[in-house]
Design a protein around this motif. Structure first.
Motif, short mmCIF file in Angstrom:
data_model
loop_
_atom_site.label_atom_id
_atom_site.label_comp_id
_atom_site.label_asym_id
_atom_site.label_seq_id
_atom_site.Cartn_x
_atom_site.Cartn_y
_atom_site.Cartn_z
N UNK A 67 46.70 39.56 45.79
CA UNK A 67 47.57 40.58 45.19
C UNK A 67 48.68 39.93 44.37
N UNK A 68 49.26 38.86 44.90
CA UNK A 68 50.32 38.15 44.17
C UNK A 68 49.76 37.46 42.92
N UNK A 69 48.56 36.89 43.03
CA UNK A 69 47.97 36.17 41.89
C UNK A 69 47.55 37.11 40.78
N UNK A 70 47.14 38.36 41.12
CA UNK A 70 46.66 39.31 40.12
C UNK A 70 47.76 39.74 39.16
N UNK A 107 38.78 37.39 40.05
CA UNK A 107 39.29 36.02 39.91
C UNK A 107 40.38 35.73 40.94
N UNK A 108 41.29 36.71 41.12
CA UNK A 108 42.37 36.53 42.11
C UNK A 108 41.80 36.39 43.51
N UNK A 125 41.64 50.84 48.82
CA UNK A 125 40.49 49.94 48.84
C UNK A 125 40.96 48.51 48.63
N UNK A 126 40.03 47.58 48.78
CA UNK A 126 40.37 46.17 48.53
C UNK A 126 40.83 46.00 47.09
N UNK A 127 40.14 46.65 46.17
CA UNK A 127 40.48 46.51 44.74
C UNK A 127 41.88 47.06 44.45
N UNK A 128 42.20 48.23 44.98
CA UNK A 128 43.52 48.81 44.70
C UNK A 128 44.62 47.98 45.32
N UNK A 129 44.37 47.33 46.44
CA UNK A 129 45.39 46.48 47.05
C UNK A 129 45.61 45.21 46.25
N UNK A 130 44.54 44.62 45.72
CA UNK A 130 44.70 43.41 44.92
C UNK A 130 45.41 43.72 43.60
N UNK A 131 45.09 44.89 43.01
CA UNK A 131 45.69 45.27 41.73
C UNK A 131 47.01 46.00 41.91
N UNK A 132 47.58 45.97 43.11
CA UNK A 132 48.77 46.76 43.43
C UNK A 132 49.95 46.45 42.50
N UNK A 133 50.11 45.20 42.15
CA UNK A 133 51.26 44.81 41.32
C UNK A 133 50.97 44.75 39.84
N UNK A 134 49.75 45.10 39.45
CA UNK A 134 49.37 45.01 38.04
C UNK A 134 48.49 46.21 37.67
N UNK A 135 49.11 47.23 37.08
CA UNK A 135 48.37 48.44 36.73
C UNK A 135 47.31 48.19 35.67
N UNK A 182 45.41 45.54 35.54
CA UNK A 182 44.43 44.55 36.03
C UNK A 182 43.00 45.06 35.83
N UNK A 183 42.17 44.21 35.25
CA UNK A 183 40.75 44.55 35.09
C UNK A 183 39.99 44.10 36.33
#
Length: 744
Positions: free
Chosen positions: A645-648, A604-605, A585-595, A597-598
């Motif tokens: 994803x990088x910012x998260x 915010x990212x 999903x979009x959420x899992x891709x943005x949080x990919x580098x930060x387990x 991540x809320x």
């Protein structure tokens, strides 16, 4: 091979169990033909009677039986029976004692039986065998011709002293010698005929003995078959489990090692080859492991036990099996010489098919845009045909192998029947013996056939094992130093000091030459230059996707080679040039580098990356699905999700590799402004092709053919760097660069 054996060693408990159950299975397999022989020879031909001593015998026949016995044999005979009126009953004896009776008394009892029940011509022929010392004539007995049963006359003559009992013993011994020549089985069978006759005369139900024997031995055969079936099932399950476990372990080892590879190792093997090795090659090893555990261990046990049983049958036909095995190995040697070299090329051809397939599927839009479908079909067809021809050749070898081996096996059976038939006709072999010999022979030859098939399968697995071993044993050129340090609370100061870089195997072709600059927190460092000048390579050196050839890169004054790799990459947010999203999903891709991540971090990212608007427009918003590779979003949306994803990760160093190229000018500007406000303390390093993207950068580095030809702000470079000025003037108007007054 060594790694394969080591992998098996991890499951030695299961392997030991497999060996135990294989031995059980082989013993059952070997035991059944013996029972088949007993069912035919003893159960059917001998009415279930196994020994020459009758269970019951009349008093008259009991005395007649001793006619041809010596003193020792008479004592053994008397000790074996108890008198019960007019019937003598066999005592309860052990099998060993009964076997001893068979060995000691069979000659005397057979002689007795033959004397009592033959026609006159045969009787005269029997009585006149031997030399002058043992020959008996009717005149010696005081009669004109031989009657059907001579025993009463012989007893009277011995008692009257007209015949020496030694003559009778000599006749019996001569008969024993002749019987020994034709084998113990035939001799025993002739003795059993006497026992059967005596039992009937004494009122024993011989049919009941036969039925009891058949049911008992048939039941034992069913039990043995059931035990063998259970052993086979357990073996199959254990072998499949070990094979699957080894496949799993090899995949894990391969995956773990590949994940440590730098870009250099990935390029060395190629993605297509690594996929083939991780799937097809390991599958070959897994299947071969299962077969080896089932066949390679079972066949020798079966063959050895079969050979022992063949020897024990005493049929004298072992040379037939030797001939068949020699022919099998001869055929195998020829076919292996032809097929094995081809196995080595099959896996490489599969690599090639996978590589071309991957290129075609990935580049389908370009192929269609340039009308190259037919050309790519031809390219794929060529690689596919090369694989097809090689596999077809191996298939032909395999198709030729089985008919030849089956011909040898059935030819052996025909030869056994032909030779055995003659032996049966001569009285030196029984039908049951021949049946069991054929069965044992089939088991022996089948065991060699199984080994033959394994010999064609294992070489391909060995090739696959070597390919897997090559991946597992290849060490990444990028690894942690012995005393690697953690990068705790980094500031994000990045500095290049006289950095040179060349790809492996291309030392003479230096990509980056004498690169030196510093990028500081809260500031933006931009890198620009012509295509192929080394911009992407330069920023890939920071997270150690490649390592510098000379010089050093430091973060907060620490050489990146001395920093723990995980710690280093945790501090870096990297947006690659190639657009890569993962299925989810979009959420899992943005949080990919930060387990950790809320949802607040994700939103915010996305807002900073200017992705919030198009995400909110979707029905499922942040739960909207992303297909593999991100093919269901546009190029600009893809880039914004990668930036989010990088910012998260909340990194201290942000690397953007031409990450704004798919954005329109308005979004590009908003994104850069938001970044400068929301992510103030990070170090920004941006690779760009558009001057408009980096025009406000605190520091712009201009690369040309791998060297820095200018460093400064936009205004400084316009004045001092011709290369930058040419790039800028090719993209922006003079009014945009110098202002309206200067342009006029």
């Amino acid at each position: 091979m060594k790694r394969w054996m080591n992998a098996l060693g991890r499951y030695k408990g299961s392997v030991i169990l497999i060996i135990i159950f294989l031995i059980v299975e082989a013993l059952c397999d070997i035991t059944l033909p013996g029972y088949t022989s007993k069912m035919i020879d003893t159960g059917i031909q001998n009415s279930g009677i196994e020994h020459v001593a009758p269970e019951k015998i009349t008093k008259e026949e009991y005395e007649y039986a001793q006619l041809f016995m010596d003193d020792e044999e008479k004592q053994l005979w008397d000790n074996s029976y108890t008198e019960n009126g007019d019937i003598y009953e066999l005592k309860s004896l052990s099998k060993k004692e009964l076997d001893n009776l068979d060995d000691k008394l069979s000659g005397a009892l057979i002689m007795n039986n033959q004397i009592s029940s033959v026609d006159e011509s045969t009787l005269e022929k029997m009585m006149n065998q031997g030399d002058s010392q043992t020959k008996i004539t009717p005149e010696m007995l005081g009669i004109k011709e031989f009657p059907a049963d001579l025993r009463p006359i012989i007893i009277n003559m011995v008692q009257a002293g007209r015949m020496n009992s030694d003559n009778l013993i000599s006749m019996k011994n001569e008969l024993n010698s002749k019987l020994d020549e034709i084998g113990a089985t035939i001799k025993n069978s002739m003795g059993i005929a006497y026992a059967k006759k005596m039992d009937k005369m004494a009122g024993v139900d011989v049919d009941a003995i036969q039925q009891r024997f058949l049911w008992t031995n048939g039941g034992i055969m069913i039990i043995i078959a059931a035990i063998m079936a259970v052993a086979m099932i357990i073996n199959a399950l254990l072998a499949a489990k070990v094979g699957a476990a080894i496949g799993r372990d090899l995949r894990e080892q391969t995956y773990e090692n590949v994940m440590k590879f730098s870009n250099s190792e990935i390029e060395k093997f190629s993605t297509a080859s690594l996929i083939t090795r991780t799937t097809n090659d390991i599958q070959q090893i897994q299947q071969s492991t299962t077969l080896v555990l089932r066949i390679a261990l079972y066949s020798p046990i079966l063959a050895a036990a079969g050979i022992v049983q063949v020897i024990l049958t005493g049929s004298g036909m072992g040379w037939i099996i030797g001939l068949a095995v020699a022919l099998i190995f001869g055929v195998l040697a020829i076919l292996m010489g032809l097929a094995v070299p081809k196995f080595k090329s099959v896996q490489k051809l599969i690599d090639n098919v996978n590589r071309i397939s991957r290129e075609i599927l990935t580049g389908m839009p370009v192929i269609r845009a340039f009308n190259r479908e037919k050309k790519e079909e031809v390219r794929f067809e060529k690689s596919n045909k090369d694989l097809f021809k090689t596999q077809l050749f191996i298939g032909k070898i395999m198709s030729f192998l089985m008919p030849v081996l089956m011909f040898i096996m059935f030819g052996m059976s025909v030869l056994i029947i032909w030779v055995g038939g003659h032996k049966i006709d001569e009285g030196t072999l029984q039908i049951g013996q021949m049946t069991s010999f054929i069965t044992y022979s089939m088991l022996i030859v089948m065991s060699f056939l199984m080994l033959t098939m394994l010999a064609l399968i294992v070489p391909r697995a060995m090739v696959a094992a070597d390919r897997i071993d090559e991946v597992i044993t290849t060490e990444s050129s990028i690894k942690n130093a012995d005393n690697a340090v953690e990068l705790n609370n980094p500031k994000g100061v990045v500095e290049f000091k006289n950095v040179n870089f060349a790809y492996d195997g291309a030392e003479g072709d230096i990509v980056l030459k004498d690169i030196s600059f510093k990028a500081e927190p809260g500031k933006t460092t931009a890198i620009i230059g012509s295509t192929g000048c080394g911009k992407t390579t330069l920023i890939q050196l920071i997270p150690r996707l490649y390592d510098v050839t000379d010089g050093e890169i430091t973060i907060d004054g620490i050489n990146v080679k001395d920093i723990d790799i995980k710690s280093l990459r945790k501090a870096i947010g990297y947006v690659p040039q190639k657009r890569i999203l993962f299925s989810g999903t979009i959420a899992t891709n943005i949080a990919y580098g930060n387990d950790d991540a809320t949802m607040e971090d994700i939103e915010k990212a996305a807002k900073i990356a200017q992705a919030e608007e198009f995400i909110e427009s979707k029905e499922d918003k942040y739960d909207s699905p992303i297909s593999q590779g991100g093919t269901n979003v546009s190029g600009g949306q893809n880039q914004r999700l990668q930036i989010a994803r990088a910012l998260a990760k909340h990194p201290k160093i942000l690397l953007f590799d031409d990450s704004f190229s798919a954005l329109d000018m308005k979004t590009d500007k908003l994104l850069r402004e938001t970044l400068s406000k929301e992510v103030k303390d990070a170090t920004f390093i941006i690779v760009a092709q558009r001057v408009g993207t980096i025009i406000d950068a605190d520091q712009i580095i201009v690369l040309d053919e791998g060297s820095i030809v200018g460093i400064g702000t936009h205004e400084e470079l316009l004045k001092n760097c011709e290369t930058y000025r040419e790039i800028a003037e090719s993209q922006l108007s003079k009014e945009e660069l110098y202002g309206k007054e200067v342009a006029e």
